[in-house]
Design an enzyme around this catalytic site. Sequence first.
Site, PDB file in Angstrom:
ATOM      1  CG  ASP A 198       3.094   1.459   9.652  1.00 48.56           C
ATOM      2  OD1 ASP A 198       3.369   1.694   8.469  1.00 48.56           O
ATOM      3  OD2 ASP A 198       2.761   2.329  10.467  1.00 48.56           O
ATOM      4  CE  LYS A 228      -1.812   1.472   4.035  1.00 49.36           C
ATOM      5  NZ  LYS A 228      -1.448   2.867   4.382  1.00 49.36           N
ATOM      6  NE  ARG A 274      -7.174   4.372   5.436  1.00 49.49           N
ATOM      7  CZ  ARG A 274      -6.740   5.549   5.867  1.00 49.49           C
ATOM      8  NH1 ARG A 274      -7.174   6.048   7.007  1.00 49.49           N
ATOM      9  NH2 ARG A 274      -5.854   6.224   5.173  1.00 49.49           N
TER      10      ARG A 274
HETATM   11  C1  EPZ Z   1       4.095   6.942   6.378  1.00 51.65           C
HETATM   12  O1  EPZ Z   1       3.259   7.955   6.897  1.00 51.65           O
HETATM   13  C2  EPZ Z   1       3.208   5.718   6.261  1.00 51.65           C
HETATM   14  N1  EPZ Z   1       2.104   5.998   5.345  1.00 51.65           N
HETATM   15  C3  EPZ Z   1       2.671   5.347   7.646  1.00 51.65           C
HETATM   16  O2  EPZ Z   1       1.909   4.148   7.500  1.00 51.65           O
HETATM   17  C4  EPZ Z   1       3.850   5.073   8.571  1.00 51.65           C
HETATM   18  O3  EPZ Z   1       3.364   4.788   9.864  1.00 51.65           O
HETATM   19  C5  EPZ Z   1       4.765   6.307   8.615  1.00 51.65           C
HETATM   20  O4  EPZ Z   1       5.180   6.646   7.270  1.00 51.65           O
HETATM   21  C6  EPZ Z   1       6.002   6.077   9.461  1.00 51.65           C
HETATM   22  O5  EPZ Z   1       6.726   4.988   8.963  1.00 51.65           O
HETATM   23  C7  EPZ Z   1       2.330   5.925   4.009  1.00 51.65           C
HETATM   24  O6  EPZ Z   1       3.431   5.666   3.572  1.00 51.65           O
HETATM   25  C8  EPZ Z   1       1.152   6.202   3.114  1.00 51.65           C
HETATM   26  P1  EPZ Z   1       6.005  10.371   8.471  1.00 51.65           P
HETATM   27  P2  EPZ Z   1       3.790   9.485   6.912  1.00 51.65           P
HETATM   28  O7  EPZ Z   1       5.910  11.612   7.655  1.00 51.65           O
HETATM   29  O8  EPZ Z   1       4.573   9.771   5.685  1.00 51.65           O
HETATM   30  C9  EPZ Z   1       5.832  13.637  11.867  1.00 51.65           C
HETATM   31  C10 EPZ Z   1       0.076   2.751   7.726  1.00 51.65           C
HETATM   32  O9  EPZ Z   1      -0.274   2.158   8.744  1.00 51.65           O
HETATM   33  N2  EPZ Z   1       5.863  14.625  10.761  1.00 51.65           N
HETATM   34  O10 EPZ Z   1       7.234   9.548   8.391  1.00 51.65           O
HETATM   35  O11 EPZ Z   1       2.645  10.351   7.239  1.00 51.65           O
HETATM   36  C11 EPZ Z   1       4.500  12.914  11.925  1.00 51.65           C
HETATM   37  O12 EPZ Z   1       3.588  13.662  12.680  1.00 51.65           O
HETATM   38  C12 EPZ Z   1       0.510   4.200   7.808  1.00 51.65           C
HETATM   39  O13 EPZ Z   1       0.166   2.236   6.579  1.00 51.65           O
HETATM   40  C13 EPZ Z   1       6.001  15.964  11.053  1.00 51.65           C
HETATM   41  O14 EPZ Z   1       6.115  16.352  12.227  1.00 51.65           O
HETATM   42  O15 EPZ Z   1       4.772   9.416   8.157  1.00 51.65           O
HETATM   43  C14 EPZ Z   1       4.846  11.604  12.585  1.00 51.65           C
HETATM   44  O16 EPZ Z   1       4.825  11.789  13.992  1.00 51.65           O
HETATM   45  C15 EPZ Z   1       0.188   4.796   9.169  1.00 51.65           C
HETATM   46  N3  EPZ Z   1       6.003  16.871  10.047  1.00 51.65           N
HETATM   47  C16 EPZ Z   1       6.280  11.355  12.136  1.00 51.65           C
HETATM   48  O17 EPZ Z   1       6.771  12.595  11.614  1.00 51.65           O
HETATM   49  C17 EPZ Z   1       5.889  16.486   8.728  1.00 51.65           C
HETATM   50  O18 EPZ Z   1       5.919  17.359   7.829  1.00 51.65           O
HETATM   51  C18 EPZ Z   1       6.400  10.303  11.046  1.00 51.65           C
HETATM   52  O19 EPZ Z   1       5.653  10.778   9.970  1.00 51.65           O
HETATM   53  C19 EPZ Z   1       5.760  15.107   8.447  1.00 51.65           C
HETATM   54  C20 EPZ Z   1       5.748  14.187   9.479  1.00 51.65           C
END
Ligand code: EPZ
Length: 425
Positions: free
Chosen positions: A310, A25, A402
Amino acid sequence: MIGVEAFRIIGGRKLVGEIKVDGSKNSSLPIFMATLIEKGVYILKNVPNLRDIKTAIELLTSLGLRVENINEHTYRITNSGLTTLTAEYEIVKKMRASFLAMGGILAHAGKCKVSLPGGCNIGPRPVDLHLKGFETLGVKYKIDHGYVEATAKHGLRGGNIILDMPSVGATENIIMAATKANGTTIIENAAREPEIEDLCHFLNKMGAKIQGAGTSKITIEGVKKMTPCEHTIISDRVVAATYIVLSILFDGDIIVKGVDKEHLNGFLIKLEEMGLKYEISGNNMRILSNLNELSPINVKTMPHPGFPTDVQAPMMTLLSLIKGISEVNETIFENRFMHVPELNRMGAKIDINGDSATIIGVKELYSADVMASDLRAGAALILAALKAKGSTVVNRIYHVDRGYEAFDKKLKKLGADIERIKVEI
Ligand code: EPZ
């Protein structure tokens, strides 16, 4: 009153057989958004059938692309140009990854209007790192009525970006925007997930010039034009890990097919620390240990290649049934323990203290009605319900749909008594 789908599971049965991991995904979603960049026809294979993929298709269609499902896991995407540069709230609110359209639209047209993604159950999940990265590429933006309106008046230009944290989405969004920028972009402290390698593999096949994917320093040399291509999506490492936990819970009577060991080292190392014995031949994994032979461990979620956040919830279901005391420390998301009170309703003994949870292993779990709060928590509750004698209803399984393709059908094939029902809420 409306009927919302739930799974009713009669647990405590023996499960035996094979379960196959589908396409990723979290690799499909950025690659779908990357088809916004260049006109032409793309063929994407091994795409999982999930609610999030349907949402991504809805978004691409709303932007003017044509998406055809030419067989079960293969899609043809035709980009004849975008009919709008606006990604509407109505669609973006359904799935945070819709925000990845921003990088694609900017690379295509140099401007866009994208709805800010809402927060979600596991945390506020801001996009400040995405926006800071775009600014370095010459993008000016304003936030107005929940939308980001962005323009690169003189076109996108290469720049040097150091991410405050290795955000997966920010890394992906910036890479897509940088593919056709004027000059070279360097992203330091980039996320290293396999899904980023897959996105860059796809973009380089299109003619992008990206180096360092999978490392924390990624270099993107802007090119004038790229050409659509065919691509087969990697397997889903998070679904694989969930199925591996399922097999461990059932003493290895379930073979997991489609496992890419390279993507799971941070997870497998922790299983080995529990004393797990297993063998992987090709992409098939067989568990050789019984559940009661395993020892408790401490787990800390980390960016890749560490233990994946995850997989934290499914792992907690497993640790609940391991004799002794285990610790889980969630370092990525602020609020990713919502499955804990639900597992405790099923007889688990888990105490939360801030971003850590202490788990005292119990001999068995008991059936109870529980509620999924996000897709991985939902998967953890389904695993628990399969082990708990009696009838468990896992509510709000739209979360699970999802990210897990036909989970109920696959479990039924293993001998599970699981029914998709409607519950009035
Ligand atoms: C990706 O989400 C995945 N989703 C998530 O999987 C996964 O849990 C996550 O990466 C961490 O590995 C997809 O790839 C579609 P991040 P993403 O940006 O990109 C903070 C699932 O279960 N952050 O690495 O949103 C954020 O709040 C999903 O399949 C900022 O502060 O994750 C979080 O605490 C859930 N500012 C942390 O970083 C930003 O601009 C990690 O977020 C971006 C992120």
